[in-house]
Design an enzyme around this catalytic site. Structure first.
Site, PDB file in Angstrom:
ATOM      1  N   LYS A   6       6.370  25.139  -1.120  1.00 12.35           N
ATOM      2  CA  LYS A   6       6.698  24.523  -2.383  1.00 12.35           C
ATOM      3  C   LYS A   6       6.123  25.266  -3.577  1.00 12.35           C
ATOM      4  O   LYS A   6       6.530  25.050  -4.717  1.00 12.35           O
ATOM      5  CB  LYS A   6       6.161  23.088  -2.400  1.00 12.35           C
ATOM      6  CG  LYS A   6       6.816  22.203  -1.368  1.00 12.35           C
ATOM      7  CD  LYS A   6       6.241  20.772  -1.383  1.00 12.35           C
ATOM      8  CE  LYS A   6       4.915  20.761  -0.702  1.00 12.35           C
ATOM      9  NZ  LYS A   6       4.542  19.525  -0.019  1.00 12.35           N
ATOM     10  N   GLY A   7       5.135  26.134  -3.326  1.00 14.52           N
ATOM     11  CA  GLY A   7       4.385  26.711  -4.440  1.00 14.52           C
ATOM     12  C   GLY A   7       5.220  27.517  -5.425  1.00 14.52           C
ATOM     13  O   GLY A   7       4.877  27.624  -6.596  1.00 14.52           O
ATOM     14  N   PHE A  16     -10.211  29.395  -6.741  1.00 14.57           N
ATOM     15  CA  PHE A  16      -9.233  28.390  -6.319  1.00 14.57           C
ATOM     16  C   PHE A  16      -8.394  28.061  -7.558  1.00 14.57           C
ATOM     17  O   PHE A  16      -8.873  27.403  -8.479  1.00 14.57           O
ATOM     18  CB  PHE A  16      -9.971  27.158  -5.808  1.00 14.57           C
ATOM     19  CG  PHE A  16      -9.074  26.062  -5.277  1.00 14.57           C
ATOM     20  CD1 PHE A  16      -7.693  26.141  -5.312  1.00 14.57           C
ATOM     21  CD2 PHE A  16      -9.645  24.931  -4.717  1.00 14.57           C
ATOM     22  CE1 PHE A  16      -6.894  25.134  -4.811  1.00 14.57           C
ATOM     23  CE2 PHE A  16      -8.852  23.907  -4.230  1.00 14.57           C
ATOM     24  CZ  PHE A  16      -7.471  24.011  -4.272  1.00 14.57           C
ATOM     25  N   ASP A  76      -1.144  24.159  -6.184  1.00 13.94           N
ATOM     26  CA  ASP A  76      -1.675  22.796  -6.132  1.00 13.94           C
ATOM     27  C   ASP A  76      -3.119  22.738  -5.669  1.00 13.94           C
ATOM     28  O   ASP A  76      -3.647  23.686  -5.088  1.00 13.94           O
ATOM     29  CB  ASP A  76      -0.841  21.960  -5.158  1.00 13.94           C
ATOM     30  CG  ASP A  76      -1.058  22.384  -3.704  1.00 13.94           C
ATOM     31  OD1 ASP A  76      -0.825  23.577  -3.396  1.00 13.94           O
ATOM     32  OD2 ASP A  76      -1.495  21.549  -2.893  1.00 13.94           O
ATOM     33  N   GLU A 114       7.478  34.391  -4.076  1.00 14.21           N
ATOM     34  CA  GLU A 114       6.240  33.688  -3.726  1.00 14.21           C
ATOM     35  C   GLU A 114       5.426  33.385  -4.981  1.00 14.21           C
ATOM     36  O   GLU A 114       5.467  34.162  -5.943  1.00 14.21           O
ATOM     37  CB  GLU A 114       5.379  34.588  -2.833  1.00 14.21           C
ATOM     38  CG  GLU A 114       5.555  34.401  -1.348  1.00 14.21           C
ATOM     39  CD  GLU A 114       4.937  33.126  -0.817  1.00 14.21           C
ATOM     40  OE1 GLU A 114       4.731  32.160  -1.583  1.00 14.21           O
ATOM     41  OE2 GLU A 114       4.663  33.091   0.391  1.00 14.21           O
ATOM     42  N   ASP A 136      -2.037  35.545  -0.618  1.00 15.61           N
ATOM     43  CA  ASP A 136      -3.490  35.363  -0.539  1.00 15.61           C
ATOM     44  C   ASP A 136      -4.025  36.179   0.637  1.00 15.61           C
ATOM     45  O   ASP A 136      -4.409  37.341   0.470  1.00 15.61           O
ATOM     46  CB  ASP A 136      -3.762  33.860  -0.402  1.00 15.61           C
ATOM     47  CG  ASP A 136      -5.199  33.511  -0.690  1.00 15.61           C
ATOM     48  OD1 ASP A 136      -6.064  34.389  -0.530  1.00 15.61           O
ATOM     49  OD2 ASP A 136      -5.477  32.370  -1.078  1.00 15.61           O
TER      50      ASP A 136
HETATM   51  C1  PRP Z   1       0.638  28.958  -0.238  1.00  7.66           C
HETATM   52  C2  PRP Z   1       1.508  29.856  -1.089  1.00  7.66           C
HETATM   53  C3  PRP Z   1       1.981  30.908  -0.144  1.00  7.66           C
HETATM   54  C4  PRP Z   1       0.858  30.987   0.865  1.00  7.66           C
HETATM   55  C5  PRP Z   1       0.061  32.239   0.611  1.00  7.66           C
HETATM   56  O1  PRP Z   1       1.423  28.039   0.458  1.00  7.66           O
HETATM   57  O2  PRP Z   1       2.578  29.137  -1.656  1.00  7.66           O
HETATM   58  O3  PRP Z   1       3.197  30.555   0.507  1.00  7.66           O
HETATM   59  O4  PRP Z   1       0.020  29.837   0.667  1.00  7.66           O
HETATM   60  O5  PRP Z   1      -1.085  32.297   1.424  1.00  7.66           O
HETATM   61  P1  PRP Z   1      -1.348  33.445   2.498  1.00  7.66           P
HETATM   62  O6  PRP Z   1      -1.045  34.748   1.850  1.00  7.66           O
HETATM   63  O7  PRP Z   1      -2.809  33.281   2.822  1.00  7.66           O
HETATM   64  O8  PRP Z   1      -0.467  33.135   3.693  1.00  7.66           O
HETATM   65  P2  PRP Z   1       0.847  26.667   1.076  1.00  7.66           P
HETATM   66  O9  PRP Z   1       0.725  26.779   2.567  1.00  7.66           O
HETATM   67  O10 PRP Z   1      -0.395  26.246   0.346  1.00  7.66           O
HETATM   68  O11 PRP Z   1       2.021  25.652   0.785  1.00  7.66           O
HETATM   69  P3  PRP Z   1       2.674  25.241  -0.620  1.00  7.66           P
HETATM   70  O12 PRP Z   1       3.482  26.428  -1.087  1.00  7.66           O
HETATM   71  O13 PRP Z   1       3.522  24.078  -0.259  1.00  7.66           O
HETATM   72  O14 PRP Z   1       1.568  24.891  -1.602  1.00  7.66           O
END
Ligand code: PRP
Length: 194
Positions: free
Chosen positions: A60-61, A169, A176, A116, A120
């Site tokens: 969703k991000g 963070f 979120d 994206e 991270d």
């Molecule tokens: C977050 C963000 C990316 C992912 C990146 O998603 O939207 O998709 O983490 O992190 P990484 O590089 O460590 O894999 P999240 O799982 O928090 O879900 P969201 O998008 O619904 O907030």
């Protein structure tokens, strides 16, 4: 979260949002983000000028970024969404990427742009790059508004990057804390309690 019922209409001032103490430094203002998104849209429109790419918003991000990036891409484009999660409500990645909702549009033969909000650890991006290469996409690029400083050292290749950010963070503009704050127009450091 337990919510009270919606209130009747009122002209009373609303409580401040975010509440005091929830956001520390503003890392990226709304104006900085909007300017960079316009640049990224132009960069992508030039790159895909001879084809119609398939933008895939990784939800969703990326909801806010994808909507703005699409409007900054002044050329034909198709759009689809995937809902992917590896963090849930946690601060640390679970290490397992889950596809919660897959594409409606077949990616085989398409020039895919993964949109994206943040790369991270790179786990999600790596998973999706493998996924779309197995599906037979003609090409896959990643456009991420944010990447963590040092992610290049981890061997990540994100071709289109909005900003590099430190290991704080961060919330806002799609990101979120326990599912709240995605609607802030800027990106700030979360200093509240979960
Ligand atoms: C977050 C963000 C990316 C992912 C990146 O998603 O939207 O998709 O983490 O992190 P990484 O590089 O460590 O894999 P999240 O799982 O928090 O879900 P969201 O998008 O619904 O907030």
């Amino acid at each position: 979260m337990t919510d009270t019922a919606p209130s009747p209409p009122t002209s009373e001032p609303l409580a401040p949002y975010p509440a005091p103490g929830q956001v520390g430094a503003i890392l990226l203002t709304e104006a900085q983000i909007q300017e960079r998104v316009r640049e990224l849209g132009d960069e992508l429109a030039r790159k895909y000028r001879d084809t119609t790419p398939l933008f895939i918003a990784v939800m969703k991000g990326s909801v806010i970024f994808a909507a703005d990036l699409m409007r900054a891409f002044k050329a034909p484009v198709e759009f689809d969404v995937m809902v992917v999660s590896s963090y849930g409500d946690a601060l640390e990645t679970t290490g397992v990427v889950k596809i919660v909702k897959d594409l409606d549009t077949p990616a085989a033969g398409r020039h895919v742009v993964l949109v994206e909000d943040i790369v991270d650890t790179g786990l999600t991006m790596q998973y999706l790059l493998d996924h779309f290469s197995k599906q037979g996409a003609a090409s896959v690029s990643v456009c991420s508004l944010l990447v963590r400083e040092g992610s290049e050292a981890a061997g990540l290749n994100v071709e289109h990057i909005g900003f590099e950010i430190p290991h704080d963070f961060v919330i806002g503009y799609g990101l979120d804390a326990a599912q709240i704050y995605r609607n802030l127009p800027y990106i700030g450091v979360f200093t509240g309690d979960l």
